[in-house]
Design an enzyme around this catalytic site. Sequence first.
Site, PDB file in Angstrom:
ATOM      1  N   TYR A  73       0.828  -1.210   0.000  1.00  0.00           N
ATOM      2  CA  TYR A  73       0.000   0.000   0.000  1.00  0.00           C
ATOM      3  C   TYR A  73       0.864   1.262   0.000  1.00  0.00           C
ATOM      4  CZ  TYR A  73      -3.710   3.249   1.410  1.00  0.00           C
ATOM      5  OH  TYR A  73      -4.599   4.298   1.466  1.00  0.00           O
TER       6      TYR A  73
ATOM      7  N   GLU B 242       4.254   1.747  -0.386  1.00  0.00           N
ATOM      8  CA  GLU B 242       5.179   1.847  -1.527  1.00  0.00           C
ATOM      9  C   GLU B 242       4.379   1.909  -2.836  1.00  0.00           C
ATOM     10  OE1 GLU B 242       8.066   2.770  -1.178  1.00  0.00           O
ATOM     11  OE2 GLU B 242       9.342   1.503   0.036  1.00  0.00           O
TER      12      GLU B 242
ATOM     13  N   PHE C 245     -14.273   1.057  16.620  1.00  0.00           N
ATOM     14  CA  PHE C 245     -14.695   1.501  17.961  1.00  0.00           C
ATOM     15  C   PHE C 245     -16.194   1.799  17.993  1.00  0.00           C
ATOM     16  CE2 PHE C 245     -10.303   3.322  19.527  1.00  0.00           C
ATOM     17  CZ  PHE C 245      -9.783   2.030  19.522  1.00  0.00           C
TER      18      PHE C 245
ATOM     19  N   LYS D 173      -1.863  -2.092  21.033  1.00  0.00           N
ATOM     20  CA  LYS D 173      -0.760  -1.585  21.867  1.00  0.00           C
ATOM     21  C   LYS D 173       0.211  -0.734  21.054  1.00  0.00           C
ATOM     22  CE  LYS D 173      -0.942  -5.541  24.934  1.00  0.00           C
ATOM     23  NZ  LYS D 173      -0.359  -6.857  25.223  1.00  0.00           N
TER      24      LYS D 173
ATOM     25  N   GLY E 182      -1.190   2.046  22.326  1.00  0.00           N
ATOM     26  CA  GLY E 182      -2.338   2.944  22.575  1.00  0.00           C
ATOM     27  C   GLY E 182      -1.925   4.406  22.597  1.00  0.00           C
TER      28      GLY E 182
ATOM     29  N   THR F  12      -0.552   7.944  17.584  1.00  0.00           N
ATOM     30  CA  THR F  12      -1.531   8.999  17.299  1.00  0.00           C
ATOM     31  C   THR F  12      -1.994   8.978  15.844  1.00  0.00           C
ATOM     32  OG1 THR F  12       0.121  10.659  16.661  1.00  0.00           O
ATOM     33  CG2 THR F  12      -0.474  10.537  19.012  1.00  0.00           C
TER      34      THR F  12
ATOM     35  N   ARG G  90       3.803   5.365  14.459  1.00  0.00           N
ATOM     36  CA  ARG G  90       3.611   5.771  15.863  1.00  0.00           C
ATOM     37  C   ARG G  90       2.971   7.137  16.009  1.00  0.00           C
ATOM     38  NH1 ARG G  90       9.592   4.151  17.240  1.00  0.00           N
ATOM     39  NH2 ARG G  90       9.602   4.621  15.014  1.00  0.00           N
TER      40      ARG G  90
ATOM     41  N   ARG H  58       1.062  10.565  13.612  1.00  0.00           N
ATOM     42  CA  ARG H  58       0.644  11.069  12.303  1.00  0.00           C
ATOM     43  C   ARG H  58      -0.215  12.318  12.491  1.00  0.00           C
ATOM     44  NH1 ARG H  58      -2.461   6.816   8.911  1.00  0.00           N
ATOM     45  NH2 ARG H  58      -0.449   5.848   8.533  1.00  0.00           N
TER      46      ARG H  58
HETATM   47  N1  LIG Z   1     -10.152   6.800   4.130  1.00  0.00           N
HETATM   48  C1  LIG Z   1      -8.928   7.150   4.448  1.00  0.00           C
HETATM   49  O1  LIG Z   1      -8.638   7.417   5.609  1.00  0.00           O
HETATM   50  C2  LIG Z   1      -7.870   7.293   3.400  1.00  0.00           C
HETATM   51  C3  LIG Z   1      -6.637   7.811   3.785  1.00  0.00           C
HETATM   52  C4  LIG Z   1      -5.642   7.949   2.827  1.00  0.00           C
HETATM   53  C5  LIG Z   1      -5.896   7.631   1.515  1.00  0.00           C
HETATM   54  N2  LIG Z   1      -7.115   7.143   1.169  1.00  0.00           N
HETATM   55  C6  LIG Z   1      -7.321   6.788  -0.231  1.00  0.00           C
HETATM   56  O2  LIG Z   1      -8.597   7.223  -0.677  1.00  0.00           O
HETATM   57  C7  LIG Z   1      -9.156   6.272  -1.574  1.00  0.00           C
HETATM   58  C8  LIG Z   1     -10.526   5.844  -1.112  1.00  0.00           C
HETATM   59  O3  LIG Z   1     -10.435   5.290   0.181  1.00  0.00           O
HETATM   60  P1  LIG Z   1     -11.742   4.826   0.981  1.00  0.00           P
HETATM   61  O4  LIG Z   1     -11.478   5.063   2.405  1.00  0.00           O
HETATM   62  O5  LIG Z   1     -12.954   5.382   0.350  1.00  0.00           O
HETATM   63  O6  LIG Z   1     -11.670   3.255   0.742  1.00  0.00           O
HETATM   64  P2  LIG Z   1     -12.752   2.203   0.233  1.00  0.00           P
HETATM   65  O7  LIG Z   1     -12.135   0.859   0.412  1.00  0.00           O
HETATM   66  O8  LIG Z   1     -14.074   2.457   0.860  1.00  0.00           O
HETATM   67  O9  LIG Z   1     -12.876   2.564  -1.307  1.00  0.00           O
HETATM   68  C9  LIG Z   1     -12.028   2.060  -2.297  1.00  0.00           C
HETATM   69  C10 LIG Z   1     -12.878   1.698  -3.513  1.00  0.00           C
HETATM   70  O10 LIG Z   1     -12.019   1.232  -4.562  1.00  0.00           O
HETATM   71  C11 LIG Z   1     -12.582   0.034  -5.099  1.00  0.00           C
HETATM   72  N3  LIG Z   1     -11.478  -0.750  -5.679  1.00  0.00           N
HETATM   73  C12 LIG Z   1     -10.465  -1.349  -5.020  1.00  0.00           C
HETATM   74  N4  LIG Z   1      -9.640  -1.955  -5.902  1.00  0.00           N
HETATM   75  C13 LIG Z   1     -10.147  -1.708  -7.144  1.00  0.00           C
HETATM   76  C14 LIG Z   1      -9.758  -2.077  -8.456  1.00  0.00           C
HETATM   77  N5  LIG Z   1      -8.664  -2.824  -8.683  1.00  0.00           N
HETATM   78  N6  LIG Z   1     -10.528  -1.676  -9.500  1.00  0.00           N
HETATM   79  C15 LIG Z   1     -11.646  -0.923  -9.291  1.00  0.00           C
HETATM   80  N7  LIG Z   1     -12.073  -0.563  -8.073  1.00  0.00           N
HETATM   81  C16 LIG Z   1     -11.324  -0.948  -7.008  1.00  0.00           C
HETATM   82  C17 LIG Z   1     -13.262  -0.633  -3.927  1.00  0.00           C
HETATM   83  O11 LIG Z   1     -14.231  -1.587  -4.301  1.00  0.00           O
HETATM   84  C18 LIG Z   1     -13.870   0.571  -3.218  1.00  0.00           C
HETATM   85  O12 LIG Z   1     -15.135   0.897  -3.730  1.00  0.00           O
HETATM   86  C19 LIG Z   1      -8.126   5.146  -1.686  1.00  0.00           C
HETATM   87  O13 LIG Z   1      -7.320   5.383  -2.811  1.00  0.00           O
HETATM   88  C20 LIG Z   1      -7.300   5.291  -0.436  1.00  0.00           C
HETATM   89  O14 LIG Z   1      -5.992   4.809  -0.608  1.00  0.00           O
HETATM   90  C21 LIG Z   1      -8.094   6.957   2.071  1.00  0.00           C
HETATM   91  O1  LIG Z   2      -4.852   8.004   6.530  1.00  0.00           O
HETATM   92  C1  LIG Z   2      -3.978   7.362   6.010  1.00  0.00           C
HETATM   93  O2  LIG Z   2      -3.073   7.834   5.419  1.00  0.00           O
HETATM   94  C2  LIG Z   2      -4.049   5.851   6.061  1.00  0.00           C
HETATM   95  O3  LIG Z   2      -4.624   5.584   7.300  1.00  0.00           O
HETATM   96  C3  LIG Z   2      -5.193   4.376   7.570  1.00  0.00           C
HETATM   97  O4  LIG Z   2      -4.196   3.487   8.093  1.00  0.00           O
HETATM   98  P1  LIG Z   2      -4.096   3.464   9.681  1.00  0.00           P
HETATM   99  O5  LIG Z   2      -3.844   4.829  10.220  1.00  0.00           O
HETATM  100  O6  LIG Z   2      -3.166   2.410  10.097  1.00  0.00           O
HETATM  101  O7  LIG Z   2      -5.600   3.101  10.046  1.00  0.00           O
HETATM  102  P2  LIG Z   2      -6.341   2.237  11.110  1.00  0.00           P
HETATM  103  O8  LIG Z   2      -6.371   0.803  10.727  1.00  0.00           O
HETATM  104  O9  LIG Z   2      -7.624   2.914  11.311  1.00  0.00           O
HETATM  105  O10 LIG Z   2      -5.436   2.330  12.414  1.00  0.00           O
HETATM  106  C4  LIG Z   2      -5.231   3.546  13.101  1.00  0.00           C
HETATM  107  C5  LIG Z   2      -4.617   3.241  14.468  1.00  0.00           C
HETATM  108  O11 LIG Z   2      -5.610   2.623  15.262  1.00  0.00           O
HETATM  109  C6  LIG Z   2      -5.124   1.433  15.831  1.00  0.00           C
HETATM  110  N1  LIG Z   2      -6.275   0.506  15.936  1.00  0.00           N
HETATM  111  C7  LIG Z   2      -6.892   0.022  14.840  1.00  0.00           C
HETATM  112  C8  LIG Z   2      -7.991  -0.787  14.967  1.00  0.00           C
HETATM  113  C9  LIG Z   2      -8.447  -1.132  16.243  1.00  0.00           C
HETATM  114  O12 LIG Z   2      -9.443  -1.880  16.433  1.00  0.00           O
HETATM  115  N2  LIG Z   2      -7.799  -0.634  17.304  1.00  0.00           N
HETATM  116  C10 LIG Z   2      -6.725   0.188  17.185  1.00  0.00           C
HETATM  117  O13 LIG Z   2      -6.173   0.618  18.215  1.00  0.00           O
HETATM  118  C11 LIG Z   2      -3.999   0.961  14.922  1.00  0.00           C
HETATM  119  O14 LIG Z   2      -3.053   0.210  15.636  1.00  0.00           O
HETATM  120  C12 LIG Z   2      -3.433   2.284  14.449  1.00  0.00           C
HETATM  121  O15 LIG Z   2      -2.464   2.730  15.337  1.00  0.00           O
HETATM  122  C13 LIG Z   2      -6.019   3.921   6.401  1.00  0.00           C
HETATM  123  O16 LIG Z   2      -6.612   2.734   6.616  1.00  0.00           O
HETATM  124  C14 LIG Z   2      -5.286   3.979   5.110  1.00  0.00           C
HETATM  125  O17 LIG Z   2      -6.136   3.696   4.044  1.00  0.00           O
HETATM  126  C15 LIG Z   2      -4.863   5.377   4.908  1.00  0.00           C
HETATM  127  O18 LIG Z   2      -4.137   5.480   3.737  1.00  0.00           O
END
Ligand SMILES: NC(=O)c1ccc[n+]([C@@H]2O[C@H](COP(=O)([O-])OP(=O)(O)OC[C@H]3O[C@@H](n4cnc5c(N)ncnc54)[C@H](O)[C@@H]3O)[C@@H](O)[C@H]2O)c1
Ligand SMILES: O=C(O)[C@H]1O[C@H](OP(=O)(O)OP(=O)(O)OC[C@H]2O[C@@H](n3ccc(=O)[nH]c3=O)[C@H](O)[C@@H]2O)[C@H](O)[C@@H](O)[C@@H]1O
Length: 346
Positions: A176, A178, A222, A236, A238, A241, A304, A306
């Site tokens: 993801y 990279e 949550f 853990k 916890g 951020t 750790r 963000r």
């Molecule tokens: N939500 C976040 O916190 C967050 C943070 C950073 C980046 N992003 C980026 O924003 C975008 C949307 O994230 P989201 O939270 O809505 O996730 P999501 O999983 O709800 O949406 C992703 C969508 O892409 C579709 N998809 C996945 N692989 C596909 C493929 N090969 N071909 C066609 N469709 C495909 C899925 O079915 C889904 O509808 C992503 O690119 C994600 O990396 C999200």
């Molecule tokens: O915003 C971003 O850039 C990225 O953030 C998330 O990745 P992450 O922050 O790891 O998201 P979570 O799985 O929601 O985890 C956030 C934190 O909550 C913690 N966590 C997660 C789930 C849980 O049940 N309990 C818990 O403490 C994890 O350890 C982590 O520290 C998203 O899922 C990615 O798609 C996105 O690109």
Amino acid sequence: MAANSSNGEQQTTSKPPPLPSPLRFSKFFQSNMRILVTGGAGFIGSHLVDKLMENEKNEVIVVDNYFTGSKDNLRKWIGHPRFELIRHDVTEPLLVEVDQIYHLACPASPIFYKYNPVKTIKTNVIGTLNMLGLAKRVGARILLTSTSEVYGDPLIHPQPESYWGNVNPIGVRSCYDEGKRVAETLMFDYHRQHGIEIRIARIFNTYGPRMNIDDGRVVSNFIAQALRGEPLTVQKPGTQTRSFCYVSDMVDGLIRLMEGENTGPINIGNPGEFTMLELAETVKELINPDVEIKMVENTPDDPRQRKPDITKAKELLGWEPKVKLRDGLPFMEEDFRLRLGVSKKK
Ligand SMILES: NC(=O)c1ccc[n+]([C@@H]2O[C@H](COP(=O)([O-])OP(=O)(O)OC[C@H]3O[C@@H](n4cnc5c(N)ncnc54)[C@H](O)[C@@H]3O)[C@@H](O)[C@H]2O)c1
Ligand SMILES: O=C(O)[C@H]1O[C@H](OP(=O)(O)OP(=O)(O)OC[C@H]2O[C@@H](n3ccc(=O)[nH]c3=O)[C@H](O)[C@@H]2O)[C@H](O)[C@@H](O)[C@@H]1O
């Protein structure tokens, strides 16, 4: 054309972007803006579609393979004359005629992107390459939703766009983070080599209604746990951020970036920073004071800290988030209550 400079380094010259469809300049044809949203059936994508469809000049085409998204998120638009939904995987080429491409397709929750890591990297690399090829053929502007994960486990805090990151290239999250880094590289190479108009948003943790209930991300976990009366699972230690952005703010930022003049990358996120224990305590207090908070094992390479530095978004897009975490969580609670069939105690 590549040219050699006096010190022998290769330099590239930018070409102007290909011309948009002639219909855009036609005197008698009131053409609409045709917008492609890849991943538009997902969480952020479907909210973006709602906003784009509010403008009667927009025609929206969604392509999605429904891996983590669902038609249900778009049900109010199915059958609308300005809307089209195509089941398509972005790792395959796509032929459509559009003016703008919002390229979101990619699983976002760690449990889903790690489920089939090879497919995740193909989606990021081949999928982005295909969408750039499409942008080049039709002269469309393309926006990539990159991620704060390009900063890895950051050593600089908060993270400005100029920070190059601290990323493990061979870890379980690499497909993801990279993958998104290569996607950003491809965007800039198409821009420099072919003159494509690009926009890159680095999105920080976003939450809101329509997240999958068993999505695995922390806010959805949550809230679902609090409503089901189950312990809130804090991984853990916890003290790690995150900074949580409400989805309507995110959509506003993405549209401003697309419509503006800056390629980015630009951080879009809410700088309000919380430890996961603080988040659990807030959810407990707001939704269900009776639930326990349980410490569980974490996964490898969990960042750790963000927090976005949003100076660029403020200055270049005139954007900053409006919804505070405590105000956004109740909207998500309401949506989760409806979907889980759990009503509020009187
Ligand atoms: N939500 C976040 O916190 C967050 C943070 C950073 C980046 N992003 C980026 O924003 C975008 C949307 O994230 P989201 O939270 O809505 O996730 P999501 O999983 O709800 O949406 C992703 C969508 O892409 C579709 N998809 C996945 N692989 C596909 C493929 N090969 N071909 C066609 N469709 C495909 C899925 O079915 C889904 O509808 C992503 O690119 C994600 O990396 C999200
Ligand atoms: O915003 C971003 O850039 C990225 O953030 C998330 O990745 P992450 O922050 O790891 O998201 P979570 O799985 O929601 O985890 C956030 C934190 O909550 C913690 N966590 C997660 C789930 C849980 O049940 N309990 C818990 O403490 C994890 O350890 C982590 O520290 C998203 O899922 C990615 O798609 C996105 O690109």
